[in-house]
Design a protein around this motif. Structure first.
Motif, PDB file in Angstrom:
ATOM      1  N   PHE A  56       2.812   1.338  12.162  1.00  0.00           N
ATOM      2  CA  PHE A  56       3.083   1.801  10.799  1.00  0.00           C
ATOM      3  C   PHE A  56       3.024   3.325  10.687  1.00  0.00           C
ATOM      4  CE2 PHE A  56       1.710  -2.600  10.074  1.00  0.00           C
ATOM      5  CZ  PHE A  56       2.739  -3.048   9.262  1.00  0.00           C
ATOM      6  N   TRP A  98       0.732  -1.997   6.277  1.00  0.00           N
ATOM      7  CA  TRP A  98       1.206  -2.776   5.141  1.00  0.00           C
ATOM      8  C   TRP A  98       1.261  -4.249   5.502  1.00  0.00           C
ATOM      9  CZ3 TRP A  98       1.770  -3.077   0.179  1.00  0.00           C
ATOM     10  CH2 TRP A  98       2.610  -4.046  -0.382  1.00  0.00           C
ATOM     11  N   ASN A  99       0.653  -5.090   4.619  1.00  0.00           N
ATOM     12  CA  ASN A  99       0.724  -6.535   4.768  1.00  0.00           C
ATOM     13  C   ASN A  99       0.791  -7.134   3.373  1.00  0.00           C
ATOM     14  OD1 ASN A  99       0.384  -9.270   5.151  1.00  0.00           O
ATOM     15  ND2 ASN A  99      -1.239  -9.051   6.676  1.00  0.00           N
ATOM     16  N   PRO A 100       1.958  -7.643   2.944  1.00  0.00           N
ATOM     17  CA  PRO A 100       2.107  -8.126   1.561  1.00  0.00           C
ATOM     18  C   PRO A 100       1.222  -9.315   1.239  1.00  0.00           C
ATOM     19  CG  PRO A 100       3.994  -8.749   2.880  1.00  0.00           C
ATOM     20  CD  PRO A 100       3.192  -7.800   3.716  1.00  0.00           C
ATOM     21  N   GLY A 105      -3.149  -4.401   0.401  1.00  0.00           N
ATOM     22  CA  GLY A 105      -1.989  -4.134   1.240  1.00  0.00           C
ATOM     23  C   GLY A 105      -1.851  -2.706   1.705  1.00  0.00           C
ATOM     24  N   GLY A 107      -0.290   0.296   2.373  1.00  0.00           N
ATOM     25  CA  GLY A 107       1.049   0.870   2.329  1.00  0.00           C
ATOM     26  C   GLY A 107       0.999   2.382   2.340  1.00  0.00           C
ATOM     27  N   ARG A 150       2.393   4.249  -4.956  1.00  0.00           N
ATOM     28  CA  ARG A 150       2.128   3.397  -3.793  1.00  0.00           C
ATOM     29  C   ARG A 150       3.426   2.680  -3.417  1.00  0.00           C
ATOM     30  NH1 ARG A 150      -3.645   3.080  -3.320  1.00  0.00           N
ATOM     31  NH2 ARG A 150      -4.349   4.808  -4.619  1.00  0.00           N
ATOM     32  N   GLU A 152       5.540   0.239  -0.197  1.00  0.00           N
ATOM     33  CA  GLU A 152       5.425  -0.537   1.032  1.00  0.00           C
ATOM     34  C   GLU A 152       5.682   0.383   2.233  1.00  0.00           C
ATOM     35  OE1 GLU A 152       7.931  -3.934   1.097  1.00  0.00           O
ATOM     36  OE2 GLU A 152       7.273  -4.687  -0.872  1.00  0.00           O
ATOM     37  N   ASN A 153       4.993   0.097   3.337  1.00  0.00           N
ATOM     38  CA  ASN A 153       5.220   0.822   4.581  1.00  0.00           C
ATOM     39  C   ASN A 153       6.112  -0.029   5.477  1.00  0.00           C
ATOM     40  OD1 ASN A 153       5.120   2.129   7.066  1.00  0.00           O
ATOM     41  ND2 ASN A 153       2.975   2.736   6.822  1.00  0.00           N
ATOM     42  N   ASP A 154       7.377   0.374   5.582  1.00  0.00           N
ATOM     43  CA  ASP A 154       8.360  -0.357   6.374  1.00  0.00           C
ATOM     44  C   ASP A 154       8.359   0.198   7.801  1.00  0.00           C
ATOM     45  OD1 ASP A 154      10.404  -1.956   7.253  1.00  0.00           O
ATOM     46  OD2 ASP A 154      11.989  -0.870   6.179  1.00  0.00           O
ATOM     47  N   SER A 261      -0.278  -7.935  -2.893  1.00  0.00           N
ATOM     48  CA  SER A 261       0.806  -7.010  -2.517  1.00  0.00           C
ATOM     49  C   SER A 261       0.451  -5.560  -2.783  1.00  0.00           C
ATOM     50  CB  SER A 261       2.102  -7.382  -3.253  1.00  0.00           C
ATOM     51  OG  SER A 261       2.496  -8.692  -2.927  1.00  0.00           O
ATOM     52  N   GLY A 262      -0.844  -5.236  -2.838  1.00  0.00           N
ATOM     53  CA  GLY A 262      -1.259  -3.849  -2.921  1.00  0.00           C
ATOM     54  C   GLY A 262      -1.159  -3.225  -4.281  1.00  0.00           C
TER      55      GLY A 262
END
Length: 456
Positions: A56, A98-100, A105, A107, A150, A152-154, A261-262
């Motif tokens: 990540f 990141w983990n939904p 989460g 991110g 905030r 998501e970390n893709d 989901s953070g």
């Protein structure tokens, strides 16, 4: 890690009674974060990183700018006014894993804040009841605006938004302090401060499962103190004091990642309060300079950062009753000193404002700092008298410094101690100048992943 720092200041004496100084700071920091590592991994493979941290692209990038001014007006021989203002701009890009499906989460966190503040202080050193006296009255307002996002970390790239909000933090502090000499050597110090703080959060992302998390909170507290000071000589003294303290949570501490989901979850947090007693001595004699203090604090509603079993942050909460005690010792010893060079004063520069005390000659000084800490819960139903996670029980930081009028170098030794070479400018450098400016630039070379100490 890639760090660059700039510090500078510029002073100008407008008249015999009025002078001003500007301060400038810029920091650029780019850090890679290795995630959670075991003690064995740190000792045997100090450049290792957790696989999730690599996947990540975990890191912490900061750009920080600050400008400030301090102005002093001498009203007469025993009274003066001091005023200061500052502005700070801060930008943060902080990608984490990141983990939904994970409760926290994390991110990517992107933050920008602007902070304004100042201080107005009145000081009087006029005798009272026939004895020396010192009275201080001050007011320090400050306001901070923080925009926090905030995402998501893709796997190292910014993904969709999961939270967005604006913080407003306001602090007003009014304080007064009176130091009165009962004898030529013994003085009593009485003081107090009143603090009013506001912590507001506006949720701009209301579609998450937690709904609108906007929340307004305010805090106020009174903090008195009482102390005694005995001056053995003009260079050494003993002191003892008892004081109350009041610390509201920061704006960020009132908001945590607590939903699926953070998404964010605000909470009511009380201000931390404490009563502290302290005794100690400070002074210098010959080649030695020292400061020794013992303190004991009883804390209520201590602000504690909570992590889960894997070390992931869950936010800030008020803990049960705790106590802190410790010893702080600092000792400087001059190992060698050359004969001081003659100080030359220029008739053309009577209004030069020097940011540091001018000294002559070279000097080699051994510096020792020792700290002992004991932070514990007080008969907690859940934790008993266990230690609080975080600081080590004791630490020692030796260093050796060579002060010179011509150069400046600083760096660690292989043993972990520190050697430094400092600039101590001479008065002749100020010849024919009405002002004097000082600046320094430091840069750290790129290295492997930075290590975060894990609380145990």
């Amino acid at each position: 890690m890639d760090n660059e720092r700039f510090y500078g200041n510029f002073g100008y004496r407008i008249s015999d009674d009025l002078e001003t100084r500007f301060f400038l700071t810029y920091v650029r920091s780019r850090s890679d974060l290795p995630g959670n590592l075991t003690k064995s991994e740190i000792e045997n493979s100090p450049r290792a990183a957790d696989p999730d941290a690599i996947a990540f692209d975990q890191g912490r990038d900061v750009d920080w700018f600050r400008i400030a001014n301090k102005t002093t007006l001498k009203l007469d021989e025993t009274h003066r006014l001091e005023g200061s203002l500052y502005y700070t701009h801060f930008e943060l890009d902080h990608p984490l894993f990141w983990n939904p499906y994970f409760l926290n989460g994390l991110g990517v966190r992107i933050g920008t804040y602007d902070s304004f503040g100042g201080e107005l202080r009145y000081l009087s050193e006029e005798d009272w009841l026939g004895r020396k006296n010192r009275f201080t009255l001050g007011f320090t307002p400050a306001v901070t605006f923080l925009h926090d996002e905030r995402l998501e970390n893709d796997f190292g790239r910014h993904g969709p938004h999961v939270a967005d909000g604006d913080f407003t933090a306001v602090n007003y502090d009014l304080y007064a302090e009176e130091q009165h000499y009962l004898t030529d050597k013994l003085s009593v110090l009485v003081g107090s401060s009143f603090t009013y703080s506001v912590r507001n959060f506006d949720d701009n992302f209301n579609s998450d499962p937690n709904g609108d998390q906007s929340r307004d909170q305010d805090y106020y507290g009174f903090s008195p103190k009482l102390g005694l000071l005995y001056e053995v000589s003009p260079q050494s003294q003993f002191f003892a004091n008892v004081s109350r303290s009041f610390e509201p949570p920061t704006a960020v501490e009132t908001v945590g990642l607590g939903g699926p989901s953070g998404d964010v979850l605000t909470r009511d947090i009380d201000a931390q309060t404490a009563t502290t007693v302290e005794v100690g001595t400070r002074g210098e004699a010959g080649r030695f300079k020292w400061e020794l203090a013992y303190y004991y604090s009883w804390l209520n509603d201590e602000l504690l950062t909570v992590n889960d079993a894997a070390g992931n942050p869950l936010g800030t909460v008020n803990g049960p009753d705790t106590h802190h005690q410790g010893v702080e010792l600092g000792l400087d010893a001059i190992l060698w000193q050359s004969s001081p060079a003659p100080v030359v004063t220029s008739a053309k520069s009577p209004k030069a404002v020097a940011p540091v005390q001018l000294q002559g000659g070279d000097k080699l000084t051994l510096k020792q700092v020792f700290n002992w800490n004991d932070f514990r819960f007080d008969d907690s139903d859940a934790y008993g008298d266990n230690h609080l996670a975080g600081p080590r029980s004791s630490s020692t930081a030796p260093s050796s410094c060579w002060n010179s009028a011509m150069a400046s170098i600083s760096g660690p030794t292989s043993s972990g101690s520190r050697v430094c070479l400092r600039i101590m400018p001479t008065a002749s450098m100020l010849t024919a100048m009405r002002f004097w400016a000082f600046a320094s630039v430091t840069a750290a070379p790129k290295a492997g992943p930075s290590l975060q100490r894990r609380a145990t």
